[in-house]
Design an enzyme around this catalytic site. Structure first.
Site, PDB file in Angstrom:
ATOM      1  N   HIS A 128     -44.567 -22.222  43.671  1.00  0.00           N
ATOM      2  CA  HIS A 128     -44.484 -21.940  45.105  1.00  0.00           C
ATOM      3  C   HIS A 128     -45.860 -22.169  45.717  1.00  0.00           C
ATOM      4  O   HIS A 128     -46.857 -21.628  45.212  1.00  0.00           O
ATOM      5  CB  HIS A 128     -44.144 -20.469  45.368  1.00  0.00           C
ATOM      6  CG  HIS A 128     -42.793 -20.036  44.922  1.00  0.00           C
ATOM      7  ND1 HIS A 128     -41.733 -19.882  45.793  1.00  0.00           N
ATOM      8  CD2 HIS A 128     -42.310 -19.698  43.705  1.00  0.00           C
ATOM      9  CE1 HIS A 128     -40.669 -19.453  45.133  1.00  0.00           C
ATOM     10  NE2 HIS A 128     -40.991 -19.337  43.860  1.00  0.00           N
ATOM     11  N   HIS A 175     -40.850 -23.942  38.550  1.00  0.00           N
ATOM     12  CA  HIS A 175     -41.345 -24.448  39.830  1.00  0.00           C
ATOM     13  C   HIS A 175     -42.547 -23.644  40.286  1.00  0.00           C
ATOM     14  O   HIS A 175     -42.705 -22.477  39.923  1.00  0.00           O
ATOM     15  CB  HIS A 175     -40.250 -24.392  40.909  1.00  0.00           C
ATOM     16  CG  HIS A 175     -39.611 -23.051  41.041  1.00  0.00           C
ATOM     17  ND1 HIS A 175     -38.622 -22.609  40.180  1.00  0.00           N
ATOM     18  CD2 HIS A 175     -39.830 -22.029  41.899  1.00  0.00           C
ATOM     19  CE1 HIS A 175     -38.261 -21.394  40.520  1.00  0.00           C
ATOM     20  NE2 HIS A 175     -38.997 -21.003  41.563  1.00  0.00           N
TER      21      HIS A 175
HETATM   22  P1  AMP Z   1     -37.902 -18.140  42.190  1.00  0.00           P
HETATM   23  O1  AMP Z   1     -37.478 -16.787  42.617  1.00  0.00           O
HETATM   24  O2  AMP Z   1     -39.339 -18.271  41.862  1.00  0.00           O
HETATM   25  O3  AMP Z   1     -36.996 -18.635  41.104  1.00  0.00           O
HETATM   26  O4  AMP Z   1     -37.753 -19.056  43.450  1.00  0.00           O
HETATM   27  C1  AMP Z   1     -36.656 -19.828  43.765  1.00  0.00           C
HETATM   28  C2  AMP Z   1     -36.893 -20.262  45.169  1.00  0.00           C
HETATM   29  O5  AMP Z   1     -35.970 -21.284  45.451  1.00  0.00           O
HETATM   30  C3  AMP Z   1     -36.671 -19.152  46.200  1.00  0.00           C
HETATM   31  O6  AMP Z   1     -37.859 -18.974  46.955  1.00  0.00           O
HETATM   32  C4  AMP Z   1     -35.522 -19.668  47.059  1.00  0.00           C
HETATM   33  O7  AMP Z   1     -35.715 -19.379  48.402  1.00  0.00           O
HETATM   34  C5  AMP Z   1     -35.580 -21.162  46.782  1.00  0.00           C
HETATM   35  N1  AMP Z   1     -34.309 -21.877  46.906  1.00  0.00           N
HETATM   36  C6  AMP Z   1     -33.109 -21.492  46.442  1.00  0.00           C
HETATM   37  N2  AMP Z   1     -32.181 -22.448  46.691  1.00  0.00           N
HETATM   38  C7  AMP Z   1     -32.842 -23.455  47.334  1.00  0.00           C
HETATM   39  C8  AMP Z   1     -32.438 -24.710  47.856  1.00  0.00           C
HETATM   40  N3  AMP Z   1     -31.167 -25.148  47.777  1.00  0.00           N
HETATM   41  N4  AMP Z   1     -33.377 -25.492  48.445  1.00  0.00           N
HETATM   42  C9  AMP Z   1     -34.651 -25.070  48.539  1.00  0.00           C
HETATM   43  N5  AMP Z   1     -35.088 -23.891  48.057  1.00  0.00           N
HETATM   44  C10 AMP Z   1     -34.194 -23.090  47.460  1.00  0.00           C
END
Ligand code: AMP
Length: 142
Positions: free
Chosen positions: A108, A106
């Protein structure tokens, strides 16, 4: 956990893509879904997720990656228009050691305001209704 891990189809973003758990959706088509980060580091923290089941940057096909970055810029433009931040970061983590917590690739989109410090990555959970209102403002600019 290394950079070459097996994709877990039970991960949280796979569940969001499948519609099994809710999200504050900004955009969706047959190749990507975009929604507000539930633990935002700033107002308007948005995620863009390809629907192909891949863990990280190294696993995605060129064509899917090209589509992901084009869609990410399109949504980033909408974030810029809707929220008028002073700056905007694109961030993408690969592997636990790099800070990745959800093992479905993903992007950001992180709006930055010079007078507002960023919250901790994966910090406090936001209110879903507030996230949905922000998502609607961004979607309106797409
Ligand atoms: P990463 O650390 O790059 O894997 O980012 C994962 C992101 O997903 C983090 O910024 C979390 O805050 C976000 N996240 C985790 N669970 C959810 C969810 N159910 N809905 C939206 N964002 C989420």
């Amino acid at each position: 956990m290394s950079l070459t891990i097996a994709y877990d189809p039970g991960n949280i973003f796979a569940k969001i893509i499948a519609g099994d758990i809710p999200c504050a959706r900004v955009y969706e088509d047959d190749r990507v879904i975009s929604f507000m980060d539930a633990f935002p580091q700033s107002k308007g923290h948005t995620l863009v997720v390809p629907k192909v089941p891949v863990c990280n940057l190294f696993d995605i096909a060129d064509d899917d990656l090209a589509n992901l970055i084009v869609q990410t810029r399109r949504i980033a433009r909408a974030v810029r228009e809707a929220l008028a931040p002073d700056g905007l970061r694109l961030i993408q983590f690969n592997g636990e050691a790099a800070g990745q917590t959800v093992f479905h690739l993903h992007m950001h989109i992180l709006p930055i305001w010079t007078d507002q410090p960023l919250a901790r990555h994966g910090g406090g959970m936001a209110d879903m209704e507030v996230l949905k209102a922000t998502a609607a403002r961004i979607a309106d600019k797409l």
